[in-house]
Design an enzyme around this catalytic site. Structure first.
Site, PDB file in Angstrom:
ATOM      1  N   HIS A  61      10.703  12.534 -39.669  1.00 43.87           N
ATOM      2  CA  HIS A  61      10.776  12.911 -41.083  1.00 43.87           C
ATOM      3  C   HIS A  61      10.188  14.287 -41.377  1.00 43.87           C
ATOM      4  CE1 HIS A  61      11.681  11.785 -45.140  1.00 43.87           C
ATOM      5  NE2 HIS A  61      10.434  11.832 -45.554  1.00 43.87           N
TER       6      HIS A  61
ATOM      7  N   ASP B 214      14.667   9.274 -38.137  1.00 37.81           N
ATOM      8  CA  ASP B 214      13.937   9.255 -39.409  1.00 37.81           C
ATOM      9  C   ASP B 214      13.865   7.820 -39.926  1.00 37.81           C
ATOM     10  OD1 ASP B 214      12.960   9.535 -42.017  1.00 37.81           O
ATOM     11  OD2 ASP B 214      13.920  11.497 -42.269  1.00 37.81           O
TER      12      ASP B 214
ATOM     13  N   SER C 134      12.873  14.920 -48.617  1.00 40.27           N
ATOM     14  CA  SER C 134      12.557  13.527 -48.916  1.00 40.27           C
ATOM     15  C   SER C 134      12.884  13.222 -50.380  1.00 40.27           C
ATOM     16  CB  SER C 134      11.093  13.244 -48.566  1.00 40.27           C
ATOM     17  OG  SER C 134      10.843  11.867 -48.485  1.00 40.27           O
ATOM     18  N   MET C 135      11.911  12.758 -51.168  1.00 36.89           N
ATOM     19  CA  MET C 135      12.167  12.479 -52.577  1.00 36.89           C
ATOM     20  C   MET C 135      12.653  13.722 -53.319  1.00 36.89           C
ATOM     21  SD  MET C 135       9.458  11.122 -55.455  1.00 36.89           S
ATOM     22  CE  MET C 135      10.004  10.753 -57.127  1.00 36.89           C
TER      23      MET C 135
END
Length: 265
Positions: free
Chosen positions: A245, A216, A95-96
């Site tokens: 996700h 996602d 993710s980030m």
């Protein structure tokens, strides 16, 4: 418990398991290094060293008011790699965390890194409408717990065929989300929503594994996983079917095996 100082004095928690060639994990926004526990256990079982840390404002690390920009977060990652003097690293970001991996490479170079893996990464660019971004930030500020409750099922992929996560794992993940500093949650969301790594991604020359779910909603496949694969020359895109996700939970065995094979390559 192992801790290290970041360049600005923020104290970061990390965990360091096993010996051998290192794999370093960068966790998702709102979570902690606990999210990687299954992957770390799997890889150390094959004779590798697994390292993960808690981002500032997350988990057991300090909760400073500043430093939630990608440059500072990449410097925190660099402090970990320098402290442990890690080389020939496989760097994995979710993710980030995928953006932090890319910014680390553009800011600190690839001297310590041999390959990277982007798992459900929000990089290279989310392309979120500014009005929607402002609405999301307001939801986080004024009702973070409700936002978590409203979005947990979507993140887990509830209802997707074969996308089963035990309730105990969901509960542990929600507890992790609820322990993040609200300030860190808002500030990380703010920078992540507008971050643009397209130029930096196109300059990555090392082998790159891109793992992405086809359902996602938080890092849409066309704008994130597929776009990264188009930009990074030496990349391999693996699309997990009926996946959202939280790939490290819903497709744990598949991800474990894919990361192991990539690390060995």
């Amino acid at each position: 418990m192992p801790y290290l100082p970041a360049p600005d004095g923020t104290v970061l928690f990390y965990r360091d398991y096993g010996v051998g060639q290192p794999i370093v994990f960068v966790h998702s926004m709102l979570m902690s290094s606990d999210m990687w526990r299954h992957q770390m256990l799997h890889l150390t079982g094959y004779g590798y060293r697994a390292v993960a840390y808690d981002r500032r404002g997350h988990g057991r690390s300090d909760d400073p008011r500043t430093g939630y920009d990608f440059d500072t977060l990449a410097d925190d990652l660099a402090a970990l790699l320098d402290r442990l003097d890690l080389n020939d690293v496989t760097l994995v970001g979710h993710s980030m965390g995928g953006g932090e991996v890319i910014r680390y490479l553009s800011r600190h170079g690839a001297r310590r890194i041999s390959r990277i893996a982007l798992v459900g990464a929000t990089a290279p660019h989310l392309d979120v409408d500014p009005m929607h971004a402002a609405e999301l930030l307001n939801q986080l500020r004024t009702g973070y717990g409700q936002w978590v409750a409203d979005n947990a099922a979507l993140s887990f992929g509830d209802g997707l065929p074969g996308c089963h996560i035990p309730q105990s794992e969901k509960d542990a993940t929600i507890r992790d989300w609820m322990q993040v500093s609200l300030h860190a949650a808002v500030e990380c969301s703010r920078v992540n929503l507008v971050a643009d790594f397209r130029g930096e991604a196109s300059r990555i020359t090392m082998p790159t594994l891109i793992v992405h779910g086809d359902h996602d909603s938080f890092a849409p496949l066309p704008t994130c996983g597929q776009r990264s694969a188009e930009l990074i020359p030496d990349s391999t895109l693996m699309i997990y079917e009926n996946a959202s996700h939280m790939l490290h939970l819903s497709h744990r065995e598949q991800l474990n095996n894919d990361l192991l094979a990539f690390h060995r390559s």
